[in-house]
Design a protein around this motif. Structure first.
Motif, mmCIF file in Angstrom:
data_model
loop_
_atom_site.group_PDB
_atom_site.id
_atom_site.type_symbol
_atom_site.label_atom_id
_atom_site.label_comp_id
_atom_site.label_asym_id
_atom_site.label_seq_id
_atom_site.Cartn_x
_atom_site.Cartn_y
_atom_site.Cartn_z
ATOM 1 N N LEU A 1 1.027 -1.213 -0.083
ATOM 2 C CA LEU A 1 0.032 0.487 -0.510
ATOM 3 C C LEU A 1 0.911 1.400 0.185
ATOM 4 N N GLU A 2 2.116 1.283 1.117
ATOM 5 C CA GLU A 2 2.650 2.564 0.744
ATOM 6 C C GLU A 2 3.074 3.263 -0.145
ATOM 7 N N PRO A 3 3.870 2.505 -1.117
ATOM 8 C CA PRO A 3 3.639 3.324 -2.531
ATOM 9 C C PRO A 3 3.149 3.652 -3.210
ATOM 10 N N SER B 1 11.065 5.574 1.875
ATOM 11 C CA SER B 1 11.104 5.085 3.209
ATOM 12 C C SER B 1 11.591 3.705 2.594
ATOM 13 N N LEU B 2 11.824 2.940 1.395
ATOM 14 C CA LEU B 2 11.846 1.876 0.513
ATOM 15 C C LEU B 2 12.994 2.184 -0.514
ATOM 16 N N PRO B 3 13.797 2.399 -0.020
ATOM 17 C CA PRO B 3 14.780 2.663 -1.436
ATOM 18 C C PRO B 3 15.537 1.824 -2.351
ATOM 19 N N GLY B 4 15.997 1.513 -3.524
ATOM 20 C CA GLY B 4 16.309 0.467 -4.062
ATOM 21 C C GLY B 4 14.706 -0.252 -4.390
ATOM 22 N N GLN B 5 13.907 0.138 -4.165
ATOM 23 C CA GLN B 5 12.159 -0.396 -4.815
ATOM 24 C C GLN B 5 11.342 0.494 -5.356
ATOM 25 N N ALA B 6 10.550 -0.255 -6.186
ATOM 26 C CA ALA B 6 9.703 0.151 -7.391
ATOM 27 C C ALA B 6 8.912 -0.614 -7.500
#
Length: 254
Positions: free
Chosen positions: A171-173, A234-239
């Motif tokens: 959910l957050e992204p 807050s979730l670096p390196g992810q998409a």
């Protein structure tokens, strides 16, 4: 496809994210299954501790005589066990028992005919135990309830953390993430499972590499060779790649 995506924070109910509830249910089922297995093991260990405490409360202290002993090799005796064959009497009845376990370091100082202190359960008089061995182990078993309690707290904490992590990843992204156009490093792999692929995007003249996640069998929202995705600081390196079905479900399409 014309997009009409609201500014963050966006209202994204869990029920409208395809596959999110199923993923959450799978995580919960696995977590509950593991906790059930750990609970069964803890229950068996707890019963063993109770049985040992019951034995100590009933056992009588008797003196026996060593008939024979079996020791491990000399270089392997530290922390190891030895077995004794002992002769003893309970009242007027004489018994002989073999396989009585004790510490190897204690047993190596004994010889045939040596006096050995035994604990004997009156209910099962033919199964004596070496007193020092049983009492030293009882001290360790006394810590088991604390260990079980701590383990239960850790297990529940890990379970809750994994559920929160799964919810956050789903959910957050979408709720708070910045929407960017990703450039995949190559053709998107075809798979019936969730696809992870390397990609990158530009922000303030700086290139940011990411590992992008795309749901299986879904067509991403495209702009030429780029795909739409949500990234979160807050979730670096992810998409999280936005596919066409997800965009329509969330009402992000005119």
């Amino acid at each position: 496809m014309q997009l009409a995506i609201p500014q963050a924070p966006r209202r994204v109910p869990l029920s409208k994210v395809p596959g999110a509830i199923a993923r959450l249910v799978r995580v919960a089922a696995v977590g509950l299954g593991l906790m059930a297995m750990l609970g069964a093991g803890a229950g068996a260990l707890g019963r063993f501790v109770v049985e040992e405490q019951d034995f100590l409360s009933r056992a009588q202290e008797l003196e026996g005589q060593l008939a024979a002993l079996t020791l491990p090799p000399r270089g392997e005796r530290e922390g190891a066990e030895a077995t004794l064959e002992v002769l003893y009497a309970v009242g007027e009845v004489r018994y002989s028992a073999s396989g009585v376990r004790t510490h190897a370091e204690y047993a190596e100082g004994l010889g045939p005919g040596a006096r050995v202190l035994l604990l004997v359960d009156p209910r099962v008089p033919d199964r004596p135990r070496e007193a020092g061995y049983v009492r030293s182990r009882a001290k360790t078993l006394g810590l088991v309830p604390w260990g079980l309690g701590l383990g239960a707290l850790v297990g529940v904490g890990l379970f809750v953390r994994e559920l929160r992590r799964t919810l956050r990843a789903e959910l957050e992204p979408l709720r708070k993430g910045m929407l960017v156009w990703l450039t995949p490093e190559g053709p998107l792999p075809e798979s019936r499972r969730e696809v992870l692929f390397p990609a990158s995007y530009w922000k303030q003249d700086q290139k940011h590499p990411v590992r992008a996640r795309l749901r299986p069998g879904r067509a991403p929202v495209r702009n030429g060779d780029k795909v739409l995705a949500a990234v979160l600081s807050s979730l670096p390196g992810q998409a999280r790649v936005i596919d066409e079905e997800l965009a329509r479900t969330l009402g992000w399409v005119r």
